[in-house]
Motif scaffolding. Sequence first.
Motif, PDB file in Angstrom:
ATOM      1  N   LEU A  55       0.833  -1.209   0.000  1.00 41.48           N
ATOM      2  CA  LEU A  55       0.000   0.000   0.000  1.00 41.48           C
ATOM      3  C   LEU A  55       0.864   1.254   0.000  1.00 41.48           C
ATOM      4  CD1 LEU A  55      -2.813  -1.036   2.493  1.00 41.48           C
ATOM      5  CD2 LEU A  55      -3.081  -0.546   0.052  1.00 41.48           C
ATOM      6  N   ARG A  56       1.909   1.262   0.830  1.00 34.65           N
ATOM      7  CA  ARG A  56       2.816   2.411   0.874  1.00 34.65           C
ATOM      8  C   ARG A  56       3.502   2.609  -0.474  1.00 34.65           C
ATOM      9  NH1 ARG A  56       3.954   0.498   5.904  1.00 34.65           N
ATOM     10  NH2 ARG A  56       5.814  -0.576   5.164  1.00 34.65           N
ATOM     11  N   ALA A  57       3.996   1.533  -1.069  1.00 38.38           N
ATOM     12  CA  ALA A  57       4.712   1.622  -2.339  1.00 38.38           C
ATOM     13  C   ALA A  57       3.816   2.157  -3.459  1.00 38.38           C
ATOM     14  CB  ALA A  57       5.279   0.258  -2.736  1.00 38.38           C
ATOM     15  N   ALA A  58       2.527   1.850  -3.393  1.00 33.84           N
ATOM     16  CA  ALA A  58       1.582   2.306  -4.408  1.00 33.84           C
ATOM     17  C   ALA A  58       1.048   3.701  -4.111  1.00 33.84           C
ATOM     18  CB  ALA A  58       0.431   1.316  -4.527  1.00 33.84           C
ATOM     19  N   GLY A  59       1.459   4.276  -2.975  1.00 35.14           N
ATOM     20  CA  GLY A  59       0.947   5.590  -2.602  1.00 35.14           C
ATOM     21  C   GLY A  59      -0.489   5.546  -2.126  1.00 35.14           C
ATOM     22  N   LEU A  60      -0.929   4.391  -1.642  1.00 34.57           N
ATOM     23  CA  LEU A  60      -2.322   4.223  -1.230  1.00 34.57           C
ATOM     24  C   LEU A  60      -2.502   4.178   0.280  1.00 34.57           C
ATOM     25  CD1 LEU A  60      -3.309   1.591  -3.910  1.00 34.57           C
ATOM     26  CD2 LEU A  60      -4.021   3.983  -3.826  1.00 34.57           C
ATOM     27  N   ALA A  61      -1.426   4.245   1.052  1.00 33.94           N
ATOM     28  CA  ALA A  61      -1.553   4.250   2.510  1.00 33.94           C
ATOM     29  C   ALA A  61      -2.302   5.515   2.916  1.00 33.94           C
ATOM     30  CB  ALA A  61      -0.182   4.205   3.169  1.00 33.94           C
ATOM     31  N   GLY A  62      -3.379   5.349   3.639  1.00 25.74           N
ATOM     32  CA  GLY A  62      -4.186   6.489   4.068  1.00 25.74           C
ATOM     33  C   GLY A  62      -5.150   6.982   3.007  1.00 25.74           C
ATOM     34  N   ASN A  63      -5.239   6.309   1.879  1.00 25.41           N
ATOM     35  CA  ASN A  63      -6.144   6.708   0.804  1.00 25.41           C
ATOM     36  C   ASN A  63      -7.100   5.556   0.523  1.00 25.41           C
ATOM     37  OD1 ASN A  63      -7.443   7.765  -1.383  1.00 25.41           O
ATOM     38  ND2 ASN A  63      -5.607   8.293  -2.516  1.00 25.41           N
TER      39      ASN A  63
END
Length: 78
Positions: A55-63
């Motif tokens: 999730l972090r690598a995809a820029g989706l953490a918190g989204n």
Amino acid sequence: MTTAVPTDRERAAVQAYLRLLYTVRAAFDKAAGAPGAPLPPLLAPDVLAEAEAALRAAGLAGNEDEFFRLLASWCPEP
């Protein structure tokens, strides 16, 4: 910018989440039937860590809105 085709990182995040979801479901399904059945086993920390890292690598953490939109397009309900 959102595209119709998931990026490799977005796809990896969805796949990691689905592995986590299926692992949790399997654990609860094992213990769900019989009265007095043991509690589900603890989830291996690496399964959760993999999902969080993806999730972090995809820029989706918190989204979550964007992530669940991707998830729905990848694995629609029957």
